[in-house]
Design a protein around this motif. Structure first.
Motif, mmCIF file in Angstrom:
data_model
loop_
_atom_site.group_PDB
_atom_site.id
_atom_site.type_symbol
_atom_site.label_atom_id
_atom_site.label_comp_id
_atom_site.label_asym_id
_atom_site.label_seq_id
_atom_site.Cartn_x
_atom_site.Cartn_y
_atom_site.Cartn_z
ATOM 1 N N ARG A 1 -7.855 9.313 0.833
ATOM 2 C CA ARG A 1 -6.484 9.352 1.445
ATOM 3 C C ARG A 1 -6.015 10.835 1.744
ATOM 4 O O ARG A 1 -6.221 11.650 0.963
ATOM 5 C CB ARG A 1 -5.443 8.666 0.561
ATOM 6 C CG ARG A 1 -5.791 7.224 0.214
ATOM 7 C CD ARG A 1 -4.876 6.399 -0.404
ATOM 8 N NE ARG A 1 -3.740 6.132 0.463
ATOM 9 C CZ ARG A 1 -2.585 5.456 0.502
ATOM 10 N NH1 ARG A 1 -2.424 4.782 -0.662
ATOM 11 N NH2 ARG A 1 -1.870 5.077 1.458
ATOM 12 N N TRP B 1 -9.234 2.604 5.346
ATOM 13 C CA TRP B 1 -9.318 1.305 4.467
ATOM 14 C C TRP B 1 -10.682 0.638 4.517
ATOM 15 O O TRP B 1 -11.419 1.112 5.172
ATOM 16 C CB TRP B 1 -8.171 0.547 4.423
ATOM 17 C CG TRP B 1 -7.492 -0.006 3.355
ATOM 18 C CD1 TRP B 1 -7.394 -1.233 2.794
ATOM 19 C CD2 TRP B 1 -6.775 0.837 2.429
ATOM 20 N NE1 TRP B 1 -6.724 -1.357 1.609
ATOM 21 C CE2 TRP B 1 -6.379 -0.146 1.212
ATOM 22 C CE3 TRP B 1 -6.300 2.042 2.168
ATOM 23 C CZ2 TRP B 1 -5.744 0.209 0.098
ATOM 24 C CZ3 TRP B 1 -5.488 2.341 1.268
ATOM 25 C CH2 TRP B 1 -5.225 1.666 0.280
ATOM 26 N N ILE C 1 0.883 -0.959 -0.058
ATOM 27 C CA ILE C 1 0.109 -0.123 -0.118
ATOM 28 C C ILE C 1 0.836 1.408 0.158
ATOM 29 O O ILE C 1 1.908 1.408 1.045
ATOM 30 C CB ILE C 1 -0.867 0.185 1.047
ATOM 31 C CG1 ILE C 1 -1.727 -1.370 1.268
ATOM 32 C CG2 ILE C 1 -1.740 1.382 1.267
ATOM 33 C CD1 ILE C 1 -2.781 -1.576 2.601
ATOM 34 N N HIS D 1 -4.956 2.955 7.716
ATOM 35 C CA HIS D 1 -3.483 2.932 7.452
ATOM 36 C C HIS D 1 -2.889 4.281 7.586
ATOM 37 O O HIS D 1 -3.330 5.322 7.037
ATOM 38 C CB HIS D 1 -3.435 2.584 6.000
ATOM 39 C CG HIS D 1 -2.132 2.481 5.281
ATOM 40 N ND1 HIS D 1 -1.515 3.709 4.542
ATOM 41 C CD2 HIS D 1 -1.088 1.469 5.055
ATOM 42 C CE1 HIS D 1 -0.406 3.392 4.104
ATOM 43 N NE2 HIS D 1 -0.202 2.020 4.421
ATOM 44 N N ASP E 1 0.031 5.830 -8.316
ATOM 45 C CA ASP E 1 1.188 5.308 -7.791
ATOM 46 C C ASP E 1 2.429 5.155 -8.938
ATOM 47 O O ASP E 1 3.330 4.558 -8.749
ATOM 48 C CB ASP E 1 0.759 3.533 -7.329
ATOM 49 C CG ASP E 1 0.084 3.576 -6.220
ATOM 50 O OD1 ASP E 1 -0.172 4.584 -5.643
ATOM 51 O OD2 ASP E 1 -0.412 2.453 -5.816
#
Length: 337
Positions: A330, A78, A33, A84, A44
């Motif tokens: 996030r 999450w 992650i 997280h 990412d």
């Protein structure tokens, strides 16, 4: 240089060479992650872009772009109320050397223990948690090339059982000087395996059942050792628009395009594409797309930079779409002194 660019463009295509996968053959899946809302918003595709404290996760060589004390913290809610969390801290030692420390954690809320005899609960509670603590060092070797390494301790806990090991990450960063083209490479989670141990694995052993009344010693149930999710990532980032050697010059606007290719040891090869638009390096809009992932596809996000006296703040948000599983938000906050 003319031969390098086409080769880099086709890196993701080369990585999709095989159909065999090893899904479910590695432990510590939380290490896969990514950290930071900025990288998440760019799908990412961040190994060549990473130039902040989040580089401690993506590519330790990237922290050589940090020239003052910096701190980043991130949080993600999450699935199934799993949290997280991430925190990273970097300190330049000199013009060429930077060190950093990072902590990543994944935890579940407490759940009541149930059994066949007590399906409604036993009154006991358990939780599952994961932890990774890393110490990083990076150095500028030339005006265009940097290297970095991270040593980290990894631990997983499930009720009364736990497993731990050590691993290293290694990364490089190259600024080619060709229209702001950057090339990044990172090998992560190279280390030992994880094997659960704990008091729930202790049992009474009856050595000879034909004899009654003898002493029955305790024994430990054997568990399998599982490898870490080793990953090789290589990527490129190019400033299409900007003021520092871009393809198209602009004093107010910047647009960076990034492409990553991934080769994990427990899944098929994957590719990530991301873009970041910046206005006066104050307001940012980001988007990304993930190729050959089971659930993840599109990502979106935004960011803001603000200065108060000599302290610089960054606020980043990302929204990751997991299709049928839902969406995950996030958040990240960064401070430079």
């Amino acid at each position: 240089m003319k031969n390098i660019i086409p080769a880099l463009i086709f890196i993701p295509a080369v990585l999709f060479g095989g159909d065999f996968t090893k899904v479910g053959t590695a432990a510590a899946q939380f290490l896969k992650i990514g950290v930071g809302a900025r990288g998440a918003a760019m799908g990412d595709a961040f190994v060549a872009v990473a130039d902040n404290v989040d580089a401690l996760y993506w590519n330790p060589a990237g922290i050589t772009n940090i020239h003052s004390i910096a701190l980043d913290v991130g949080y993600s809610q999450w699935f199934a109320e799993i949290a997280h969390n991430y925190a990273g801290f970097a300190v330049p030692l000199s013009e060429y050397d930077v060190i950093g420390i990072s902590i990543t954690g994944l935890s579940t809320p407490e759940q009541e223990v149930t059994t066949v005899e007590q399906p409604e609960g036993t009154g006991l509670y358990y939780k599952v948690s994961d932890l990774a603590i890393g110490l990083s060092y990076a150095r500028v070797l030339t005006d265009r090339f940097s290297v970095g390494v991270t040593a980290k301790y990894i631990q997983q806990n499930a009720y009364n059982e736990s497993a731990s090991t050590f691993a290293i990450d290694f990364g490089t960063s190259l600024q080619t000087g060709f229209y702001g083209l950057a090339i990044g490479m990172a090998v992560t989670n190279f280390g030992g395996g994880l094997q659960l141990e704990g008091r729930d694995l202790i049992s009474i052993s009856d050595i000879n059942k034909s004899i009654s009344g003898e002493y029955n010693p305790t024994s430990n149930l054997s568990t399998e050792q599982w490898p870490l999710p080793l990953n090789f990532r290589v990527g490129v980032a190019l400033d299409i628009v900007g003021k520092n050697n871009p393809v198209f010059i602009s004093d107010e606007h910047r647009f960076t395009l990034a492409v990553d290719g991934n080769h994990p040891n427990d899944n098929a090869e994957r590719a990530n594409i991301g873009g970041e638009y910046g206005w006066n390096e104050i307001l940012f809009l980001r988007a990304g797309y993930k190729i050959n992932y089971d659930a993840e596809k599109w990502t979106f996000g935004a960011g803001l930079k603000s200065n108060i006296s000599d302290i610089h703040f960054t606020f980043d948000y990302a929204l990751v779409d997991y299709n049928a599983l839902g969406k995950v938000s996030r958040f990240s906050v960064g401070i430079k002194f």
